[in-house]
Scaffold this motif. Structure first.
Motif, PDB file in Angstrom:
ATOM      1  N   PRO A  91       0.835  -1.206   0.000  1.00 16.77           N
ATOM      2  CA  PRO A  91       0.000   0.000   0.000  1.00 16.77           C
ATOM      3  C   PRO A  91       0.866   1.251   0.000  1.00 16.77           C
ATOM      4  O   PRO A  91       2.023   1.226   0.435  1.00 16.77           O
ATOM      5  N   GLU A  92       0.302   2.320  -0.480  1.00 14.05           N
ATOM      6  CA  GLU A  92       1.050   3.561  -0.575  1.00 14.05           C
ATOM      7  C   GLU A  92       1.579   4.016   0.773  1.00 14.05           C
ATOM      8  O   GLU A  92       2.680   4.562   0.882  1.00 14.05           O
ATOM      9  N   GLU A  93       0.775   3.780   1.866  1.00 18.95           N
ATOM     10  CA  GLU A  93       1.229   4.253   3.169  1.00 18.95           C
ATOM     11  C   GLU A  93       2.459   3.496   3.654  1.00 18.95           C
ATOM     12  O   GLU A  93       3.327   4.065   4.313  1.00 18.95           O
ATOM     13  N   GLU A  94       2.555   2.220   3.317  1.00 23.50           N
ATOM     14  CA  GLU A  94       3.731   1.458   3.725  1.00 23.50           C
ATOM     15  C   GLU A  94       4.958   1.888   2.925  1.00 23.50           C
ATOM     16  O   GLU A  94       6.072   1.956   3.458  1.00 23.50           O
ATOM     17  N   ILE A  95       4.741   2.171   1.665  1.00 17.87           N
ATOM     18  CA  ILE A  95       5.840   2.685   0.837  1.00 17.87           C
ATOM     19  C   ILE A  95       6.336   4.007   1.385  1.00 17.87           C
ATOM     20  O   ILE A  95       7.544   4.267   1.472  1.00 17.87           O
ATOM     21  N   ALA A  96       5.382   4.856   1.799  1.00 18.69           N
ATOM     22  CA  ALA A  96       5.768   6.156   2.346  1.00 18.69           C
ATOM     23  C   ALA A  96       6.564   5.993   3.636  1.00 18.69           C
ATOM     24  O   ALA A  96       7.535   6.723   3.885  1.00 18.69           O
ATOM     25  N   LEU A  97       6.166   5.022   4.468  1.00 21.78           N
ATOM     26  CA  LEU A  97       6.899   4.773   5.711  1.00 21.78           C
ATOM     27  C   LEU A  97       8.318   4.299   5.427  1.00 21.78           C
ATOM     28  O   LEU A  97       9.283   4.745   6.058  1.00 21.78           O
ATOM     29  N   LEU A  98       8.470   3.376   4.497  1.00 17.82           N
ATOM     30  CA  LEU A  98       9.812   2.879   4.154  1.00 17.82           C
ATOM     31  C   LEU A  98      10.686   4.000   3.598  1.00 17.82           C
ATOM     32  O   LEU A  98      11.877   4.090   3.898  1.00 17.82           O
ATOM     33  N   LYS A  99      10.087   4.837   2.777  1.00 15.59           N
ATOM     34  CA  LYS A  99      10.849   5.953   2.217  1.00 15.59           C
ATOM     35  C   LYS A  99      11.331   6.877   3.321  1.00 15.59           C
ATOM     36  O   LYS A  99      12.502   7.303   3.341  1.00 15.59           O
ATOM     37  N   LYS A 100      10.428   7.196   4.271  1.00 14.91           N
ATOM     38  CA  LYS A 100      10.822   8.086   5.361  1.00 14.91           C
ATOM     39  C   LYS A 100      11.874   7.445   6.257  1.00 14.91           C
ATOM     40  O   LYS A 100      12.798   8.108   6.743  1.00 14.91           O
ATOM     41  N   TRP A 101      11.733   6.154   6.462  1.00 12.51           N
ATOM     42  CA  TRP A 101      12.717   5.428   7.288  1.00 12.51           C
ATOM     43  C   TRP A 101      14.116   5.538   6.682  1.00 12.51           C
ATOM     44  O   TRP A 101      15.098   5.794   7.375  1.00 12.51           O
ATOM     45  N   ILE A 102      14.210   5.364   5.357  1.00 11.53           N
ATOM     46  CA  ILE A 102      15.503   5.484   4.688  1.00 11.53           C
ATOM     47  C   ILE A 102      16.002   6.921   4.754  1.00 11.53           C
ATOM     48  O   ILE A 102      17.186   7.172   5.004  1.00 11.53           O
ATOM     49  N   GLU A 103      15.116   7.882   4.544  1.00 12.71           N
ATOM     50  CA  GLU A 103      15.506   9.294   4.627  1.00 12.71           C
ATOM     51  C   GLU A 103      16.096   9.624   5.990  1.00 12.71           C
ATOM     52  O   GLU A 103      17.038  10.406   6.117  1.00 12.71           O
ATOM     53  N   GLN A 104      15.561   9.011   7.035  1.00 14.80           N
ATOM     54  CA  GLN A 104      15.994   9.284   8.398  1.00 14.80           C
ATOM     55  C   GLN A 104      17.213   8.454   8.810  1.00 14.80           C
ATOM     56  O   GLN A 104      17.606   8.473   9.970  1.00 14.80           O
ATOM     57  N   GLY A 105      17.808   7.754   7.856  1.00 12.82           N
ATOM     58  CA  GLY A 105      19.049   7.034   8.137  1.00 12.82           C
ATOM     59  C   GLY A 105      18.917   5.537   8.232  1.00 12.82           C
ATOM     60  O   GLY A 105      19.884   4.847   8.547  1.00 12.82           O
ATOM     61  N   ALA A 106      17.719   5.003   7.967  1.00  9.10           N
ATOM     62  CA  ALA A 106      17.488   3.559   8.017  1.00  9.10           C
ATOM     63  C   ALA A 106      17.982   2.971   9.335  1.00  9.10           C
ATOM     64  O   ALA A 106      18.735   1.998   9.377  1.00  9.10           O
ATOM     65  N   VAL A 107      17.526   3.568  10.421  1.00 12.74           N
ATOM     66  CA  VAL A 107      17.954   3.119  11.754  1.00 12.74           C
ATOM     67  C   VAL A 107      17.314   1.777  12.081  1.00 12.74           C
ATOM     68  O   VAL A 107      16.090   1.613  12.000  1.00 12.74           O
ATOM     69  N   TRP A 108      18.149   0.808  12.437  1.00 10.66           N
ATOM     70  CA  TRP A 108      17.695  -0.539  12.817  1.00 10.66           C
ATOM     71  C   TRP A 108      18.351  -0.857  14.150  1.00 10.66           C
ATOM     72  O   TRP A 108      19.521  -1.232  14.203  1.00 10.66           O
TER      73      TRP A 108
END
Length: 934
Positions: free
Chosen positions: A112-129
């Motif tokens: 879904p678009e919302e999950e894609i948006a979350l993944l994109k933001k996660w990567i933008e924020q440094g892909a913190v794991w």
């Protein structure tokens, strides 16, 4: 209920409007708040991804359950995530379905678009794991071939009673044989031994005189006689010819390009001669490798023929479609990768062109970083850069002095015109001007380049656009707007031309004007219609259509007026009428020009150089999908960083790479070469896959021996030999007991090692096509032993898109060593191709050995064998003074290096009486004894 569950409920209820509002809310939250990995991101991976890309299974080599693996990426070679840069993260492309060929998850399960948006933001924020930020994935580089070369201890548990007399090669081999209960066979018979070592080292059997001398010396002192014979053969000029062919097989060298048109590669043979000369001089192997990669900066310009040895599609065949041009360029770069990887590195680099290597730790980034090293290389011709003492350069200087002296005789009276094959050059009195105009007298003009030269620099084109010169003229657009006038000074020769055509009745003819950035002193013009064709593919001395251009030249005065200065009528008609003695001088100049084209430095197919461009990883190998920029370097697994960037000039890139390639950082170069030498001495390498030392290749049969040889090759403990000496290495092998033992089998050896892998006997093998052919010519006394030079022809002079046809494969003009036969790809020579002679389309580090009826038929009934048999029979009868029994003995001596036994002599006498002595010769030529190395 979390946002994801809420959205699913609303979709099920059909509340489309509410769903849009929800999406806005979710997106707003994602854009305004920190992404919570545990609640927002991890569930997406667990629900959607790890089933196919987790610990248990990794489709496409990609794991999405660990951050480090995502940073590295899968088989594609592209990082799944690039922290801070979703636009560079391959994960975003595939989940957004940007590429129809790779859509993850598939359409029915798309995120879904919302999950894609979350993944994109996660990567933008440094892909913190959390918990995985410091985790890394190391390259799996524990493969034996990728480890540093270390000199092992020579076994001391062999033949205790005479250990000091066992050389290291035999010590390693005997140690392995003892482990399986085997031992060496008896020494080979002296005749077999000399024949074996002669063919191994020179590709020619011993002559009867050489055999008699050896047998006499052998009776006195066997060891000394053999050592003297080995040293004589190593010093023979034919040694280089033999070992050059082995190298040419590996790099697929040929004199045509292998495309549909299969065009000729003009003067490519200068590279072949370089290889012959290098082996004869025992050029250190590290220098040999470096020169082939960077010879243009080392005084060995012809050596770079190595880089363009593989096949390629020429520009004329590619056409003008930009995508086709880009694809063809990528294909040519891949040919260079295959050549370098297979020949020197022993790694299948081409496997990493579209994705990470399936077996070896070579990534797609490694592949394109290595192509960046060679970005300035293009398939084509140039005048090689020769050292001052090179014979071609010295001869060229002599001829240039002659040309200069004759030109001086013409200067007082004015200009003249010279035909250089590729271009016409008109000379005139020097003049300084800001602009020049060339007014053609013909209605139809075709030019790929119109150069203006001056007194400062023999080949400096003052009209080049790169010098700031502006071009204009009529008609500027060329024919049908496809051949614009800007091509006249773009520095590119070939099919991209200015073609101007006006009505024959029209008064205004085509003309060209050059405006220089500043006043220039000029004294020459060069005009050509397709200089690339002449330099690269024109067959032998046949010249392409080069129009005899007719034009007048005007120069711009300081007052802004055009002043007539010279023209073709003035120099070719007017001056010749006024000074008829000029004809003789012009003839001498033209003769020297023709000599220079044959005897001096000449444009040769050894590669040309262009300005390197930024190199990018090509997704799935497609030039239409360029990705991240990569810097020139060697594979990371070998610590191949060269500390270069995209601004580094091409020669520096190649020189740095060449030095790395032959340094201790690279564990492959020495191993691969000593294994090649072993293969050609014993018939099979210690590593049977001689051009693949990776995991898909075969393991070494004697790993300690391989490393000892590699260490000794690079830095011999015996100070009497030099580093990287190929001759010293070969001498060591042929002086071993292993090489000198008989090839006769025994039951014990066959039971335990049927393939003779452990060398309990010398493995017999069929000789190569060129050895069989050259041996026949040597026996007849007709073999022309001249070294080097232009190849002899067996083919026609074909038209561009026709095919090569064999017209004479046995006449006396072909009686040179087969090494010097024109090497045409995809062409059957109708004789020795049957003996597995390579077509030069594929790497042939190890030639296949087949057995077919055509082989026997060729050695019995071909025109070549029939002709040579008659010559051998005539030679034998002349030497025997008409005595048939002695003549038969002489035939055996010439062809097999031994006298016949009584039974053979009697049978041959009977055949000769019925059918003639030539049929006896044909039978001997067709024997296994003739075709096999004893």
């Amino acid at each position: 209920m979390n946002y994801r569950s809420m959205n699913l409920v609303m979709k099920a209820a059909g509340f489309v409007a509410i769903q849009l509002v929800s999406l806005v809310l979710v997106s707003g939250r994602a854009l305004s708040a920190e992404v919570d990995f545990e609640n927002d991101i991890l569930p997406i991976f667990e629900d959607r991804c790890v089933y196919c890309h987790g610990e248990e299974e990794q489709e496409s080599g990609l794991r999405l359950d660990q951050r480090a693996h995502m940073l590295r990426g899968g088989d594609s070679g592209l990082a799944a995530i690039t922290p801070g840069h979703p636009e560079k993260s391959y994960l975003m492309e595939v989940i957004q379905h940007d590429d129809d060929s790779v859509r993850m998850p598939p359409d029915d399960d798309a995120l879904p678009e919302e999950e894609i948006a979350l993944l994109k933001k996660w990567i933008e924020q440094g892909a913190v794991w959390p918990g995985q930020m410091d985790t890394t994935v190391e390259l799996d580089d524990d493969h034996w071939a990728f480890q540093p070369v270390q000199r092992p201890t020579v076994p001391s548990d062999v033949s205790p009673e005479n250990t000091t007399q066992v050389q290291p090669v035999d010590a390693f081999l005997l140690s392995k044989l003892q482990q399986v209960g085997l031992h060496y066979s008896e020494p080979a018979a002296p005749r077999d031994l000399l024949r074996r070592v002669s063919i191994t080292l020179t590709g020619l059997p011993p002559t009867p005189d050489e055999m008699r001398q050896f047998l006499s010396d052998y009776e006195q002192n066997a060891a000394s006689a053999y050592e003297v014979a080995v040293d004589r053969l190593l010093a023979s000029p034919h040694f280089g010819e033999r070992w050059a062919q082995h190298w040419l097989d590996v790099i697929r060298w040929a004199e045509t390009n292998g495309s549909e048109a299969n065009l000729y590669r003009k003067n490519a043979w200068v590279y072949r001669d370089y290889v012959v000369r290098s082996f004869n001089e025992d050029k250190p192997y590290d220098q040999f490798v470096q020169e082939q990669i960077a010879g243009d900066s080392m005084g060995a310009g012809e050596a770079t023929g190595f880089l363009v040895a593989g096949p390629h599609v020429p520009a004329a065949t590619v056409g003008r479609e930009p995508t086709a041009i880009r694809q063809a360029r990528a294909d040519r770069m891949d040919e260079i990768m295959q050549t370098v990887g297979a020949s020197v590195m022993g790694v299948t680099m081409g496997c990493a062109r579209c994705h990470n290597h399936k077996f070896d730790p070579i990534t797609i980034q490694d592949y394109y970083a290595m192509t960046a090293v060679f970005q300035d290389v293009e398939f084509g011709s140039r005048k090689p850069e020769y050292a001052a003492d090179h014979p071609l350069r010295q001869r060229g200087q002599e001829l240039w002095k002659q040309i200069h002296a004759q030109r001086q005789l013409l200067r007082p009276d004015g200009g003249w015109e010279e035909n250089w094959g590729a271009f016409r050059e008109i000379h005139f009195k020097p003049i300084t001007t800001r602009a020049i105009r060339i007014r053609f007298k013909m209605p139809n003009v075709g030019l790929d380049e119109l150069e203006v030269l001056g007194i400062n620099g023999l080949d400096v084109n003052l009209a080049a656009a790169t010098n700031g010169t502006r071009v204009s003229g009529y008609p500027e657009e060329g024919i049908e707007n496809r051949n614009p006038i800007e091509r006249l000074n773009d520095g590119e020769y070939g099919t991209m031309t200015w073609r101007a055509k006006v009505d024959d009745k029209q008064e205004e003819r085509p003309w060209v004007r050059y405006d220089f950035d500043s006043p220039q002193t000029i004294n020459r013009l060069r005009l050509s219609s397709n200089r690339e064709y002449f330099y690269d593919t024109d067959y032998l001395t046949k010249k392409p259509y080069l129009p005899k251009y007719q034009f007048d030249v005007d120069v711009l005065t300081e007052d802004g007026d055009w002043q007539p200065w010279t023209g073709t009528w003035a120099v070719n008609t007017k001056l010749l009428k006024e000074h008829p003695e000029r004809k003789q001088v012009l003839a001498k100049i033209q003769h020297s020009i023709d000599q220079l084209a044959e005897e001096g430095p000449r444009p040769s197919f050894v590669g040309r150089f262009i300005d390197p461009v930024v190199t990018r990883v090509l997704l799935r190998g497609s030039p239409e999908s360029p990705r991240d920029e990569v810097m020139p370097s060697a594979p990371v697994v070998f610590d191949g960083t060269l500390d270069l960037d995209s601004s580094a000039p091409g020669p520096k890139r190649r020189r740095e790479f060449a030095e790395w390639l032959t340094s201790s950082q690279n564990p492959l170069t020495a191993r691969v070469m000593v294994n090649r030498v072993w293969h050609h001495v014993f018939g099979s390498g210690l590593v049977p896959t001689t051009s693949d030392f990776g995991r898909a290749g075969a393991p070494p049969t004697h790993p300690e021996l391989l490393d000892w040889l590699a260490a000794e090759f690079m830095s011999p403990q015996n100070q009497q030999t030099s580093n990287w000496s190929t001759k010293s290495l070969i001498r060591m092998l042929v002086m071993s007991q292993a090489f000198q033992q008989t090839s006769t089998p025994n039951a014990e050896g066959l039971a335990k090692d049927a393939g003779s892998t452990l060398l309990w006997r010398f493995p017999p093998r069929r000789m190569e096509a060129e050895v069989i052919r050259d041996s026949i010519l040597l026996a007849s006394g007709k073999l022309n032993l001249k070294l080097g030079g232009r190849s002899y022809r067996i083919h026609n002079e074909k038209k561009t898109y026709a095919q090569w046809e064999v017209v004479d494969n046995h006449g006396n003009d072909t009686w040179r060593r087969m090494l010097y036969q024109e090497r045409m790809r995809r062409v059957d020579d109708q004789m020795f191709t049957a003996f597995d002679f390579p077509d030069c389309g594929q790497v042939r580090a190890k030639r296949p050995v087949s057995t077919t009826p055509l082989q026997a038929l060729n050695l019995m009934n071909s025109d070549f064998v029939i002709e040579q048999s008659e010559l051998i029979a005539q030679r034998a009868q002349d030497d025997a003074h008409g005595d048939m029994a002695n003549a038969i003995d002489r035939c055996f001596d010439l062809l097999l290096g031994r006298p016949p036994i009584d039974d053979e002599r009697q049978q041959c006498l009977a055949v000769a009486g019925q059918r003639g002595l030539p049929i006896v010769c044909r039978a001997l030529i067709n024997s296994n004894e003739m075709a096999f190395l004893p």
